[in-house]
Each structure stands twice: as structure tokens, then as C-alpha cells.
Design a protein around this motif. Structure first.
Motif, PDB file in Angstrom:
ATOM      1  N   VAL A 161      -8.248  -9.055  -2.250  1.00 12.31           N
ATOM      2  CA  VAL A 161      -7.265  -9.122  -1.179  1.00 12.31           C
ATOM      3  C   VAL A 161      -7.653  -8.140  -0.080  1.00 12.31           C
ATOM      4  CG1 VAL A 161      -5.730  -7.536  -2.450  1.00 12.31           C
ATOM      5  CG2 VAL A 161      -4.793  -8.928  -0.604  1.00 12.31           C
ATOM      6  N   HIS A 162      -7.531  -8.611   1.157  1.00 15.18           N
ATOM      7  CA  HIS A 162      -7.720  -7.733   2.316  1.00 15.18           C
ATOM      8  C   HIS A 162      -6.450  -7.778   3.145  1.00 15.18           C
ATOM      9  CE1 HIS A 162      -9.055  -6.129   6.168  1.00 15.18           C
ATOM     10  NE2 HIS A 162      -8.449  -7.164   6.706  1.00 15.18           N
ATOM     11  N   GLY A 163      -6.006  -6.615   3.630  1.00 16.78           N
ATOM     12  CA  GLY A 163      -4.809  -6.594   4.465  1.00 16.78           C
ATOM     13  C   GLY A 163      -4.962  -5.694   5.666  1.00 16.78           C
ATOM     14  N   SER A 164      -4.286  -6.100   6.765  1.00 14.00           N
ATOM     15  CA  SER A 164      -4.183  -5.233   7.932  1.00 14.00           C
ATOM     16  C   SER A 164      -2.701  -5.069   8.254  1.00 14.00           C
ATOM     17  CB  SER A 164      -4.917  -5.857   9.121  1.00 14.00           C
ATOM     18  OG  SER A 164      -4.389  -7.134   9.397  1.00 14.00           O
ATOM     19  N   ASP A 165      -2.338  -3.927   8.842  1.00 11.56           N
ATOM     20  CA  ASP A 165      -0.955  -3.651   9.226  1.00 11.56           C
ATOM     21  C   ASP A 165      -0.017  -3.896   8.038  1.00 11.56           C
ATOM     22  OD1 ASP A 165       0.667  -3.070  11.869  1.00 11.56           O
ATOM     23  OD2 ASP A 165       1.719  -4.709  10.883  1.00 11.56           O
ATOM     24  N   TRP A 166       1.094  -4.620   8.226  1.00 12.55           N
ATOM     25  CA  TRP A 166       2.003  -4.881   7.105  1.00 12.55           C
ATOM     26  C   TRP A 166       1.281  -5.585   5.963  1.00 12.55           C
ATOM     27  CZ3 TRP A 166       6.359  -2.760   5.802  1.00 12.55           C
ATOM     28  CH2 TRP A 166       7.263  -2.309   6.769  1.00 12.55           C
ATOM     29  N   GLY A 167       0.301  -6.401   6.322  1.00 12.02           N
ATOM     30  CA  GLY A 167      -0.484  -7.086   5.290  1.00 12.02           C
ATOM     31  C   GLY A 167      -1.163  -6.080   4.364  1.00 12.02           C
ATOM     32  N   ALA A 168      -1.553  -4.925   4.925  1.00 10.63           N
ATOM     33  CA  ALA A 168      -2.184  -3.884   4.116  1.00 10.63           C
ATOM     34  C   ALA A 168      -1.168  -3.282   3.145  1.00 10.63           C
ATOM     35  CB  ALA A 168      -2.755  -2.797   5.019  1.00 10.63           C
ATOM     36  N   LEU A 169       0.058  -3.119   3.624  1.00 12.24           N
ATOM     37  CA  LEU A 169       1.100  -2.563   2.744  1.00 12.24           C
ATOM     38  C   LEU A 169       1.422  -3.535   1.617  1.00 12.24           C
ATOM     39  CD1 LEU A 169       1.482  -0.831   5.432  1.00 12.24           C
ATOM     40  CD2 LEU A 169       3.782  -0.473   4.590  1.00 12.24           C
ATOM     41  N   VAL A 170       1.505  -4.820   1.981  1.00 10.18           N
ATOM     42  CA  VAL A 170       1.780  -5.838   0.965  1.00 10.18           C
ATOM     43  C   VAL A 170       0.620  -5.890  -0.039  1.00 10.18           C
ATOM     44  CG1 VAL A 170       2.097  -8.308   0.563  1.00 10.18           C
ATOM     45  CG2 VAL A 170       3.233  -7.220   2.496  1.00 10.18           C
ATOM     46  N   ALA A 171      -0.603  -5.837   0.478  1.00  5.04           N
ATOM     47  CA  ALA A 171      -1.782  -5.876  -0.397  1.00  5.04           C
ATOM     48  C   ALA A 171      -1.797  -4.666  -1.336  1.00  5.04           C
ATOM     49  CB  ALA A 171      -3.054  -5.913   0.447  1.00  5.04           C
ATOM     50  N   THR A 172      -1.446  -3.502  -0.788  1.00  8.29           N
ATOM     51  CA  THR A 172      -1.420  -2.273  -1.596  1.00  8.29           C
ATOM     52  C   THR A 172      -0.364  -2.371  -2.696  1.00  8.29           C
ATOM     53  OG1 THR A 172      -2.140  -1.020   0.336  1.00  8.29           O
ATOM     54  CG2 THR A 172      -1.204   0.241  -1.480  1.00  8.29           C
ATOM     55  N   ASP A 173       0.812  -2.858  -2.335  1.00  9.32           N
ATOM     56  CA  ASP A 173       1.867  -3.050  -3.349  1.00  9.32           C
ATOM     57  C   ASP A 173       1.400  -4.037  -4.417  1.00  9.32           C
ATOM     58  OD1 ASP A 173       3.543  -1.312  -2.120  1.00  9.32           O
ATOM     59  OD2 ASP A 173       4.959  -2.800  -1.366  1.00  9.32           O
ATOM     60  N   MET A 174       0.741  -5.092  -3.963  1.00  8.40           N
ATOM     61  CA  MET A 174       0.283  -6.123  -4.884  1.00  8.40           C
ATOM     62  C   MET A 174      -0.720  -5.539  -5.887  1.00  8.40           C
ATOM     63  SD  MET A 174      -1.398  -9.676  -3.754  1.00  8.40           S
ATOM     64  CE  MET A 174      -0.079 -10.363  -2.850  1.00  8.40           C
ATOM     65  N   ALA A 175      -1.648  -4.735  -5.392  1.00  8.12           N
ATOM     66  CA  ALA A 175      -2.653  -4.128  -6.273  1.00  8.12           C
ATOM     67  C   ALA A 175      -2.011  -3.106  -7.209  1.00  8.12           C
ATOM     68  CB  ALA A 175      -3.748  -3.479  -5.441  1.00  8.12           C
ATOM     69  N   THR A 176      -0.945  -2.447  -6.730  1.00 10.24           N
ATOM     70  CA  THR A 176      -0.244  -1.482  -7.579  1.00 10.24           C
ATOM     71  C   THR A 176       0.512  -2.206  -8.688  1.00 10.24           C
ATOM     72  OG1 THR A 176       0.038  -0.077  -5.626  1.00 10.24           O
ATOM     73  CG2 THR A 176       1.382   0.467  -7.542  1.00 10.24           C
ATOM     74  N   LEU A 177       1.128  -3.326  -8.342  1.00  8.62           N
ATOM     75  CA  LEU A 177       1.949  -4.059  -9.309  1.00  8.62           C
ATOM     76  C   LEU A 177       1.132  -4.921 -10.259  1.00  8.62           C
ATOM     77  CD1 LEU A 177       4.867  -5.295  -7.017  1.00  8.62           C
ATOM     78  CD2 LEU A 177       5.096  -3.799  -9.016  1.00  8.62           C
ATOM     79  N   TYR A 178       0.042  -5.516  -9.738  1.00  7.82           N
ATOM     80  CA  TYR A 178      -0.709  -6.491 -10.542  1.00  7.82           C
ATOM     81  C   TYR A 178      -2.192  -6.120 -10.655  1.00  7.82           C
ATOM     82  CZ  TYR A 178       3.479  -9.060  -9.148  1.00  7.82           C
ATOM     83  OH  TYR A 178       4.770  -9.429  -8.901  1.00  7.82           O
ATOM     84  N   PRO A 179      -2.483  -4.969 -11.250  1.00  6.55           N
ATOM     85  CA  PRO A 179      -3.881  -4.525 -11.327  1.00  6.55           C
ATOM     86  C   PRO A 179      -4.776  -5.505 -12.090  1.00  6.55           C
ATOM     87  CG  PRO A 179      -2.480  -3.178 -12.746  1.00  6.55           C
ATOM     88  CD  PRO A 179      -1.565  -4.026 -11.918  1.00  6.55           C
TER      89      PRO A 179
END
Ligand SMILES: *[C@@H]1O[C@H](CO)[C@@H](O)[C@H](O)[C@H]1NC(C)=O
Ligand SMILES: *[C@@H]1O[C@H](CO)[C@@H](O)[C@H](O)[C@H]1NC(C)=O
Ligand SMILES: *[C@@H]1O[C@H](CO)[C@@H](O)[C@H](O)[C@H]1NC(C)=O
Length: 433
Positions: free
Chosen positions: A200-218
Motif C-alpha cells: 500500500v502507498h498513501g499520500s496525505d489522508w491516504g497515508a494516514l489510512v495506509a498507516t492505520d491499515m498496516a497497524t491493524l492488519y500486519p
């Protein structure tokens, strides 16, 4: 006596350290439904429907009529350039371009060149591009989820699609899923598309969503890449504060030290430039009504943020620094993804939903990522938020890739898609063993 004091100090020290570095429990998310939750609708839920962007002749005429009857803007004060917001004279030129040059039919064909779909997840209709690679050489293909932010759209990634999905001296290719940003339903979307694991790659809010996603679903995220990395863990905030006395302690890159310190000038910048965030985070429907009803207002609101997000000094330039972009690409996003579908209000509500005490209390930002998720962060010089590696690793524990680039700002995909593609590919190749 001294022994007791040392003991107390020791205990206090341990306690504070635990508070700062301890891992809070995972928040429990209840299933949120975004419709009225009627069970009978659920059968429809997993269907995937083809979708095409479409603008009617009536929509185009409506835009021209609005531009024809709009009242002239108040002239700018002398020498303010864009300090008071986007300069009305620049806006007048851009409106002229929409009126005389922007070809809606041609742009619609351009936007529809890649396959798009919609599907309903938790009652929410999700729009996404799904681009499979041409793969005559039978190379390994990795699913990659690309997440944009505000005020952007899937259009942000169009220039990156050809090189990510065709062979350019790389030993692997990507199958792309690019959804229009809504919420944390993208993990479900990837599963619906039969991708149990993906990058997953994210920019701006997409980066926050991507970060949450990686935290929740490693277990699902093969790797997280972002051009907007930052840690909001409490230990990071303490480090940032300590760094204002001893910057060299945490910021090894001398050339970027002034991106963070002194904190007072950073605070002054955020105060001056974050009004949009406050109004959208608190009264999204008020600002939404204005933006959904005035094309000029919407253009001014978004272009001003694109300008300052790309470089904070752009407010002093006659062209607001927008000449670094393809104006057509910017107008594609504003016209096709904000104006025509009338999304200014819902986009603003995204701020209100995510910038509140409840979201903060969930505490996901304070949970370090599982070290099985490799992370890649790229920092562009004119990005408005900078943290050194020593702080990023509080959150992105397994930071296997960290690059810095001179020049380029917050909207890197639009400004230099080539650099971003290279950086994503270089990160992914480090994660393949
Ligand atoms: C807008 O104004 C132009 C020039 O005055 C005119 O040709 C055009 O028909 C008008 N469009 C609409 C939709 O009113
Ligand atoms: C707009 O683009 C369409 C499709 O590319 C083309 O057929 C048409 O001639 C263009 N219109 C103008 C006014 O250039
Ligand atoms: C691919 O590599 C070859 C040989 O190293 C080089 O000549 C060519 O320019 C490269 N192509 C691209 C698109 O990078």
C-alpha cells in the motif's frame, strides 16, 4: 534516605517510560454501517459494478451558465499576492481557461482510459480503478493499493499507472487498486478483489489510512510506502519537544533541521495555513454548502491549498507556484471529482469524522507498527511536515527504506510521478527476499 529517593525516582522513571513507550491495547472497532443498515440490502453488497466517469451536456452548460452569471470578485489588495488566499486575478485567468480551453469530452475519455468499478462496503459505495498489468514476460505481480488524500482524487495517480503496470527494467510488476478515498474499508475491498496480501502507498489522508491499515492488519500488508510519514506516538512528541533544545539529538540531517525547528515558526506556519482544516473539521456542512454552490469558491479553496502544500513560499509568487503542475490535471480533479459529483461536503465531513476526541481516544496513532511490516518513507523537501528517521521509527518500526529528495512538495504524484514510481519500486525490491 538516598536509597528511598533513588527508588522513588527509579519507579517514576519506569512509570513515565512505560507511559511514553508502552503499547496501548488495540481499539475495538464496531462494524460501522454507512447506510440505514437494512439487512435486506446486504445481498447486493459484494457485487462489483463497472463504472465510467460521465459528464452530461447539461452539466457542462450548467458550468458555463454559472461562469457567465457570476459576480466579479473583489479586487485583491496591492502586493498581497496569495497571502490572503488565492489571488482573484489568477482565479479569473483559470476561469477563462475552463470557459475556453478545458474540453470536458476529451477529459472524460482520458479519465475513462482505465477500468473503474464501484462496490458497496458496509453500506458505502466505493469507487476504484483496477488496473492489471500487461505481462508477456510472466513476471511476478504484486497487488498495490494507492490511496490519495484531500484535496485530491484518483486522478493523482494517472501518470504513475503506465510505468507501474508495464515492464521498465524491473523484475516485477504491479496490479493496481486505486480507490476514491472514503474510510478504513479498503482492507475489505482488497479481500473482495481476492488480494489477501498487498502493498500500500498513501499520500496525505491516504497515508494516514495506509498507516492505520498496516497497524491493524500486519498480516495483510506486505509493505507500506508513503510520502507523508510521521509519528504521533507520545514518545515522538516528547522527542520533538526535547529536540528544540538539542536539535542534533534527533535530527541528523542538518539541511532539514529548519523544517522542524524552531517549533515557534512551525507553529506560526500551521496557524496561518490550517484554517481549512479547522473549518472542515468543525463545520463541514457550512463550508460544504458554499463550495458545492460556487465553482469559483471551490477552485479558490482547493487551488490555494495545492499551492501552499507544494511549497510554503508559493504565496509570494505571482502564479502561486501552480505552474509546476499540469493545470489540466488539477482541473480534472476539481471538476470531475469535486464539482460534478458534489463531494465538497462529504470530503469536508471526512475531517470532522477523523479529527475528533473519539478518533484520538481510539489511540491507534500511539500503537507502533508490527515489525513484520516493512515500511518505506520518502521525504520531499517542500513537504510541510518533516520528522527525522529517529522519530519515524517510533511508529514505523521496521523502516527499511528512507529517502529524501531536494525539491518537490506535498503533491508529489502530480508534480514528479517519475520519482515517486522509482521510489515505490526501489522500496518494494528491498522487501522481496
Ligand atoms: C455564456 O456566454 C457566452 C458568451 O457571452 C455565450 O456564447 C454562451 O452561450 C453562454 N453560455 C450559457 C450556458 O449561458
Ligand atoms: C473536444 O474533444 C473531443 C474528443 O477528443 C473532440 O472530438 C472535440 O472536437 C473537442 N472539442 C473542441 C472544441 O476542441
Ligand atoms: C533499461 O535498461 C537499459 C540498459 O540498462 C537502458 O538502456 C534503458 O534506457 C532502460 N530503460 C528505461 C525505460 O529505463
Amino acid at each position: 534516605m538516598e536509597v528511598v529517593l533513588v527508588l522513588i525516582l527509579g519507579l517514576f522513571h519506569t512509570f513515565v517510560l512505560h507511559l511514553l513507550t508502552g503499547t496501548p491495547e488495540f481499539p475495538k472497532f464496531e462494524e460501522t454501517r454507512w447506510d440505514d443498515g437494512k439487512r435486506c440490502n446486504r445481498d447486493d453488497d459484494s457485487k462489483i459494478h463497472p463504472f465510467r466517469v460521465s459528464v452530461s451536456q447539461q452539466d457542462i452548460e450548467d458550468i458555463h451558465l454559472r461562469l457567465n452569471i457570476s459576480r466579479p470578485s473583489m479586487p485583491p489588495l496591492q502586493d498581497t499576492q496569495h497571502r490572503y488566499g488565492l489571488n482573484p486575478l489568477l482565479l479569473r485567468d483559470i476561469l477563462g481557461i475552463i470557459r475556453t480551453q478545458y474540453n470536458f469530452t476529451e477529459r472524460q475519455e482520458f479519465l475513462n482510459q482505465y477500468p473503474q468499478f464501484t462496490t458497496k462496503i458496509q453500506g458505502l459505495i466505493v469507487h476504484f480503478l483496477h488496473v492489471k498489468p500487461r505481462n508477456p514476460a510472466n513476471l511476478p505481480v504484486y497487488p498495490l493499493l494507492l490511496l490519495h488524500g484531500w484535496p485530491s482524487s484518483v486522478r493523482e495517480f494517472y501518470e504513475m499507472i503506465p510505468t507501474l503496470t508495464t515492464e521498465v527494467n524491473r523484475s516485477f510488476l504491479f496490479e493496481l487498486v486505486i480507490p476514491s478515498l472514503v474510510a478504513l474499508v479498503f482492507w475489505l475491498l482488497m479481500r473482495r478483489l481476492y488480494h489477501e496480501t498487498f502493498y500500500v502507498h498513501g499520500s496525505d489522508w491516504g497515508a494516514l489510512v495506509a498507516t492505520d491499515m498496516a497497524t491493524l492488519y500486519p498480516d495483510s500488508v506486505l509493505g507500506l510506502h508513503s510520502n507523508f510519514c510521521f509519528s504521533l506516538r507520545y514518545i515522538s512528541l516528547v522527542k520533538i519537544a526535547l529536540g528544540s533544545w538539542f536539535p542534533s539529538l534527533f535530527v541528523k540531517e542538518v539541511e532539514f533541521r529548519d523544517k522542524l525547528y524552531p517549533l515557534s515558526s512551525l507553529a506560526r506556519f500551521y496557524l496561518a495555513e490550517s484554517g481549512y482544516l479547522h473549518i472542515q473539521g468543525t463545520k463541514p456542512d457550512t463550508i460544504g454548502m458554499a463550495l458545492d454552490n460556487s465553482l469559483e469558491g471551490l477552485l479558490a479553496f482547493i487551488l490555494e491549498k495545492v499551492s501552499v502544500g507544494s511549497n510554503k513560499h508559493n504565496i509570494h509568487l505571482p502564479g502561486a507556484g501552480l505552474d509546476k503542475f499540469s493545470l489540466t490535471a488539477l482541473l480534472d480533479t476539481i471538476l470531475f471529482y469535486y464539482w460534478l459529483p458534489k463531494t465538497a461536503t462529504t470530503a469536508a465531513r471526512f475531517y470532522a469524522e477523523n479529527l475528533n476526541i473519539k478518533a484520538f481516544k481510539e489511540g491507534l496513532h500511539n500503537i507502533p507498527m508490527n515489525k513484520k511490516v516493512p515500511c518505506g518513507c520518502v521525504f520531499f523537501e517542500y513537504e510541510f511536515l518533516y520528522q527525522p528517521k529517529s522519530i519515524l521509527t517510533d511508529k514505523f518500526v521496521n523502516l527499511v527504506h528512507y529517502t529524501t529528495y531536494k525539491s518537490v512538495g506535498h503533491f508529489a504524484a502530480l508534480e514528479r510521478s517519475d520519482i515517486l514510481v522509482e521510489d515505490i519500486a526501489s522500496f518494494v525490491s528491498k522487501t522481496i527476499t
